[in-house]
Write an enzyme that holds these catalytic residues in place. Structure first.
Site, PDB file in Angstrom:
ATOM      1  N   GLU A  47       0.978  -1.136   0.037  1.00  0.00           N
ATOM      2  CA  GLU A  47       0.287   0.109  -0.171  1.00  0.00           C
ATOM      3  C   GLU A  47       0.862   1.019  -0.080  1.00  0.00           C
ATOM      4  OE1 GLU A  47      -3.444   1.892   2.845  1.00  0.00           O
ATOM      5  OE2 GLU A  47      -2.473   0.225   3.677  1.00  0.00           O
ATOM      6  N   LYS A 116      -9.063   3.130  -2.158  1.00  0.00           N
ATOM      7  CA  LYS A 116      -9.513   2.390  -0.935  1.00  0.00           C
ATOM      8  C   LYS A 116     -10.781   2.691  -0.480  1.00  0.00           C
ATOM      9  CE  LYS A 116      -7.132   1.226   3.716  1.00  0.00           C
ATOM     10  NZ  LYS A 116      -5.874   1.892   4.373  1.00  0.00           N
ATOM     11  N   CYS A 169      -5.884  -2.915   2.369  1.00  0.00           N
ATOM     12  CA  CYS A 169      -5.374  -3.002   3.432  1.00  0.00           C
ATOM     13  C   CYS A 169      -6.857  -3.031   4.674  1.00  0.00           C
ATOM     14  CB  CYS A 169      -4.582  -1.785   4.100  1.00  0.00           C
ATOM     15  SG  CYS A 169      -3.703  -2.100   5.964  1.00  0.00           S
TER      16      CYS A 169
END
Length: 642
Positions: A47, A116, A169
């Site tokens: 990430e 994200k 994540c």
């Protein structure tokens, strides 16, 4: 993806300098080159790997954002000749908003960008300070590295027929991870770009999370987290990288390493497709929103000669000693609990078992003893009957008697020779005949004795035949194929051996332990043909039908993974390299296929018995097959390999 459905994927953890975009993308390019040399088809980086995750408020600076975009553009161009697809993390502006993104690129082209969705703002995480959530974004375009690319959380990507999705994540840690919807929509591989700091106990939870999500989504899950180069001002990043497939961790990185790491594995998309076909619950969950699939063809790269994947030659038996012991205890409990329930239901306080001195009857007797102990019944209610015949050797006869005496059950001996000779005279079978009638008559005589004694005593005949024998039809129809409850019916031969050894290793009585060890050392045989001149066993099962370790391998992957003959051979030749060559593998696979199809009628009439694992052949449980199904398609595929 190769002809057998294997896709070579990688989680790449490069060296990193916080805020040093040029250095970071140079290291990415170097790892991408290494991945290509290893035949990787899709690789993922951590990430925000272009900038570093721990840049803090620098992420709001145009200088850093411009540098990231420029460096990423150079990475795209530097890797344009590599025959693989790459996924990198970087911060990207879209309008006036900043997003934490994953960019997919190959052959010099940015295919799409996924923002994200779940932006953590608790404990050590401050992402809402810099980033907006990308949840709900679809059908948009974004400018990146001088290109315009699709932008949204509804994107999946298909590389040479392999469809994958992306989450970042914290997305994985959410109550409803985006990957659940992506998988329901068709993605078979999920890539997760992460920068998750280490704290005590977190790693175990992370492994469970990754493996469970791969199991829940029936997918391969590739997790790649930031490593040693991230800032240690308040947090430590250890380079977690995990590749899981349907609940099993295939490969993982070394944590706390100062070196760059490239974790590579071949994931089996063909098996995942099979699992999704057979799992009706997964099909019912296909309520995902409409996804945009970006398709691409990438030139075939260098596929390594060896698979980056462990092929377990003993799929029914855990390699790890602790897990193997736990497995044996659990299987033993399931078997004995099932028998105890059947005894309680039928109000039987007696069980009748034919004891041959072989592995299967030994396990059945051990299970019966535990069931009786569980119910508080006297072990004398277990009637162990040894029935010497024409092929019974002194060794197996002695072991049968010693085992029964050592376990404290009732011992009976009923020879079958005279009854069989009379039967041969009655049906006109010549004395020198050694045909199937000669052998099967003995098995049926023994079964008749067991059934009749059970009727006399008000008992229940406990079957001893195992899963491997059922698969091959290595049993006499209406003979040892029949019982009132078959406790070993879903226990394969390779596991039977370990169960008996496990009991031997934990036995308190030294004499019983010695008997069990000698039974383990005795060749597997039905002992239906007369012994050799020296008294040794003349009829060895594995000489006739093939090694059980091979047949159990075939059985597991044929039923549990849906593999055809070509893939079974491909994997078996690798799993058994050094012990069985290609010719032997193909020979015994042919035997397996022919017998498996021709002997279904025996399984269609098999008695009740407890399911102990994910592979079973009960017609009332996992396996439905007509007794007259043809094996031609499987044999034809096998013939093409010769």
């Amino acid at each position: 993806m190769d002809a057998f459905g294997f896709l070579k994927v990688a989680a790449a953890v490069p060296h990193l300098g916080v805020g040093d975009c040029d250095y970071n993308t140079e290291r990415m390019a170097a790892l991408a080159e290494e991945a290509a040399q290893r035949g990787v088809e899709i690789a993922v980086f951590p990430e925000l790997g272009v900038t570093g995750y721990t840049c803090g408020d620098l992420l709001l600076q145009s200088t850093l954002l411009d540098a990231a975009d420029e460096a990423f553009g150079r990475l795209v161009r530097a890797t344009r000749k590599l025959p693989l697809t790459l996924i990198a993390g970087l911060p990207l502006r879209h309008g006036t908003t900043l997003y934490n993104c994953a960019a997919v690129f190959t052959q010099g082209r940015v295919l799409g960008v996924v923002p994200k969705s779940v932006i953590p703002g608790y404990s050590e995480f401050y992402e809402p300070r810099w980033f907006a959530s990308g949840a709900g974004i679809s059908g948009e375009r974004i400018d990146v590295a001088g290109q315009s690319a699709d932008f949204g959380t509804d994107l999946t990507f298909e590389v040479n027929g392999a469809e994958f999705g992306i989450e970042i994540c914290e997305d994985l840690w959410a109550a409803v991870p985006p990957s659940s919807l992506l998988a329901a929509g068709g993605a078979k591989v999920i890539f997760n770009l992460s920068a998750s700091p280490e704290v005590v106990g977190k790693h175990d939870y992370l492994r469970q999370l990754v493996s469970q999500q791969s199991a829940r989504t029936l997918s391969a899950y590739v997790y790649c987290s930031a490593g040693f180069g991230e800032s240690s001002t308040d947090l430590v990043f250890t380079g977690n990288a995990l590749i899981a497939e349907n609940g099993r961790i295939l490969r993982e990185a070394e944590r706390f390493s100062a070196d760059e790491q490239l974790v590579v594995a071949d994931v089996d998309l063909q098996r995942l497709e099979f699992e999704r076909r057979r799992n009706t619950s997964f099909r019912q969950a296909e309520a995902a929103p409409e996804l945009t699939v970006i398709e691409m063809e990438v030139p075939e790269g260098l596929r390594a000669a060896a698979l980056d994947r462990d092929i377990d030659p003993m799929p029914f038996v855990p390699r790890d000693e602790r897990r193997r012991s736990e497995r044996c205890e659990e299987v033993f409990r399931i078997q004995s609990h099932g028998l105890a329930r059947r005894l309680r239901h039928t109000r039987c306080q007696k069980a009748v078992i034919g004891i041959s001195g072989g592995l299967d009857s030994t396990l059945a007797l051990l299970v019966a003893v535990r069931a009786f102990d569980f119910l508080g019944l006297d072990r004398q209610g277990i009637l162990g009957i040894t029935m010497p015949g024409f092929g019974t050797t002194d060794r197996t006869y002695r072991n049968a008697l010693q085992l029964m005496r050592g376990l404290g059950v009732t011992v009976r001996e009923i020879p079958i020779r005279d009854a069989c000779l009379q039967h041969f005279r009655d049906i006109g079978l010549p004395p020198e005949d050694r045909s199937a009638a000669y052998e099967n008559a003995q098995a049926r005589e023994r079964t008749q004795i067991l059934m009749d004694v059970a009727n006399m005593e008000g008992g229940l005949v406990v079957g001893t035949g195992d899963l491997s024998e059922l698969a091959l039809g290595w049993a006499t129809y209406n003979g040892d194929q029949m019982s009132m409850y078959g406790v070993n019916a879903s226990v394969p031969k390779t596991l039977v051996r370990h169960l008996v050894r496990w009991v031997a290793d934990t036995a308190e009585d030294g004499a019983t332990r010695a008997t069990l060890l000698d039974i383990l050392d005795t060749p597997v045989s039905p002992e239906l043909l007369p012994a050799e001149a020296d008294g040794s066993i003349a009829q060895r099962t594995e000489d006739l039908v093939g090694p059980y370790e091979l047949h159990d391998f075939f059985l597991y992957y044929f039923l549990r993974a849906g593999y055809g003959p070509a893939k079974l051979c491909y994997l078996a030749e690798r799993a058994f390299a050094g012990s069985h060559d290609a010719a032997a593998v193909r020979k015994w696979l042919g035997v397996f296929i022919r017998r498996f199809f021709s002997q279904q009628f025996k399984r269609s009439a098999m008695p009740d018995g407890p399911k102990v694992g994910t592979v079973t052949l009960s017609p009332r449980g996992d396996w439905r097959m007509p007794s007259d199904a043809a094996a031609e398609a499987w044999l034809k595929e096998l013939d093409t390999l010769s």
